[in-house]
Design a protein around this motif. Structure first.
Motif, PDB file in Angstrom:
ATOM      1  N   VAL A  76      40.768  45.935  40.324  1.00  0.00           N
ATOM      2  CA  VAL A  76      41.741  44.880  40.013  1.00  0.00           C
ATOM      3  C   VAL A  76      42.552  44.536  41.258  1.00  0.00           C
ATOM      4  O   VAL A  76      42.736  43.360  41.592  1.00  0.00           O
ATOM      5  N   GLU A  77      43.014  45.548  41.961  1.00  0.00           N
ATOM      6  CA  GLU A  77      43.795  45.319  43.182  1.00  0.00           C
ATOM      7  C   GLU A  77      42.977  44.560  44.227  1.00  0.00           C
ATOM      8  O   GLU A  77      43.477  43.632  44.870  1.00  0.00           O
ATOM      9  N   ASP A 137      41.727  39.568  47.279  1.00  0.00           N
ATOM     10  CA  ASP A 137      40.589  39.001  48.007  1.00  0.00           C
ATOM     11  C   ASP A 137      39.959  37.865  47.194  1.00  0.00           C
ATOM     12  O   ASP A 137      39.131  38.094  46.321  1.00  0.00           O
ATOM     13  N   GLU A 138      40.369  36.668  47.512  1.00  0.00           N
ATOM     14  CA  GLU A 138      39.881  35.497  46.778  1.00  0.00           C
ATOM     15  C   GLU A 138      38.372  35.314  46.940  1.00  0.00           C
ATOM     16  O   GLU A 138      37.682  34.932  45.989  1.00  0.00           O
ATOM     17  N   ARG A 144      36.594  37.517  44.532  1.00  0.00           N
ATOM     18  CA  ARG A 144      36.684  36.939  43.182  1.00  0.00           C
ATOM     19  C   ARG A 144      35.658  35.845  42.986  1.00  0.00           C
ATOM     20  O   ARG A 144      34.942  35.815  41.978  1.00  0.00           O
ATOM     21  N   TYR A 145      35.572  34.932  43.944  1.00  0.00           N
ATOM     22  CA  TYR A 145      34.616  33.823  43.825  1.00  0.00           C
ATOM     23  C   TYR A 145      33.177  34.336  43.849  1.00  0.00           C
ATOM     24  O   TYR A 145      32.326  33.841  43.097  1.00  0.00           O
ATOM     25  N   ASP A 146      32.900  35.322  44.684  1.00  0.00           N
ATOM     26  CA  ASP A 146      31.556  35.884  44.759  1.00  0.00           C
ATOM     27  C   ASP A 146      31.157  36.514  43.421  1.00  0.00           C
ATOM     28  O   ASP A 146      30.057  36.264  42.906  1.00  0.00           O
ATOM     29  N   LEU A 147      32.038  37.310  42.852  1.00  0.00           N
ATOM     30  CA  LEU A 147      31.730  37.937  41.567  1.00  0.00           C
ATOM     31  C   LEU A 147      31.636  36.914  40.443  1.00  0.00           C
ATOM     32  O   LEU A 147      30.784  37.025  39.561  1.00  0.00           O
ATOM     33  N   ALA A 148      32.502  35.918  40.475  1.00  0.00           N
ATOM     34  CA  ALA A 148      32.466  34.886  39.439  1.00  0.00           C
ATOM     35  C   ALA A 148      31.162  34.099  39.495  1.00  0.00           C
ATOM     36  O   ALA A 148      30.613  33.722  38.463  1.00  0.00           O
ATOM     37  N   GLU A 149      30.666  33.878  40.695  1.00  0.00           N
ATOM     38  CA  GLU A 149      29.406  33.159  40.843  1.00  0.00           C
ATOM     39  C   GLU A 149      28.228  34.008  40.364  1.00  0.00           C
ATOM     40  O   GLU A 149      27.321  33.514  39.711  1.00  0.00           O
ATOM     41  N   LYS A 150      28.259  35.284  40.672  1.00  0.00           N
ATOM     42  CA  LYS A 150      27.168  36.180  40.276  1.00  0.00           C
ATOM     43  C   LYS A 150      27.177  36.477  38.781  1.00  0.00           C
ATOM     44  O   LYS A 150      26.135  36.708  38.184  1.00  0.00           O
ATOM     45  N   ASP A 161      39.671  38.977  33.281  1.00  0.00           N
ATOM     46  CA  ASP A 161      40.384  37.705  33.517  1.00  0.00           C
ATOM     47  C   ASP A 161      40.277  37.258  34.964  1.00  0.00           C
ATOM     48  O   ASP A 161      40.102  36.068  35.234  1.00  0.00           O
ATOM     49  N   LEU A 162      40.401  38.190  35.896  1.00  0.00           N
ATOM     50  CA  LEU A 162      40.316  37.825  37.309  1.00  0.00           C
ATOM     51  C   LEU A 162      38.938  37.274  37.665  1.00  0.00           C
ATOM     52  O   LEU A 162      38.825  36.317  38.439  1.00  0.00           O
ATOM     53  N   ILE A 163      37.902  37.853  37.108  1.00  0.00           N
ATOM     54  CA  ILE A 163      36.550  37.395  37.402  1.00  0.00           C
ATOM     55  C   ILE A 163      36.284  36.038  36.739  1.00  0.00           C
ATOM     56  O   ILE A 163      35.702  35.136  37.356  1.00  0.00           O
ATOM     57  N   LEU A 164      36.756  35.883  35.517  1.00  0.00           N
ATOM     58  CA  LEU A 164      36.425  34.665  34.769  1.00  0.00           C
ATOM     59  C   LEU A 164      37.398  33.512  35.022  1.00  0.00           C
ATOM     60  O   LEU A 164      37.110  32.375  34.620  1.00  0.00           O
TER      61      LEU A 164
END
Length: 73
Positions: free
Chosen positions: A31-32, A37-38, A41-47, A68-71
């Motif tokens: 979470v931290e 690290d934006e 976040r974007y990398d994980l959200a895309e994957k 929530d951070l990923i989505l």
């Protein structure tokens, strides 16, 4: 209650000294990292565009924040 606090502090100190972590630490570290690290976040959200949560009623606040951070990207 004071004894329990002392035991927990020793537990945390032992883990830190030996570079160990438990399950809740693993979630909190993630979470931290996502909060700071934006790009991550974007990398994980895309994957992971779709996430299925089993036993959602058993998730805690840290686990909800992680999802929530990923989505939320």
């Amino acid at each position: 209650m004071i004894e329990l606090n002392l035991i927990y502090k020793e537990y945390q100190d032992y883990f830190k000294k030996n570079a160990l972590y438990d399950f809740s630490d693993m979630i909190n570290f993630t979470v931290e990292a996502l909060e700071n690290d934006e790009d991550l976040r974007y990398d994980l959200a895309e994957k992971h565009q779709y996430i299925m949560l089993d036993e959602y009623q058993d998730t805690n606040n840290s686990q909800n924040k992680l999802i929530d951070l990923i989505l939320s990207v």
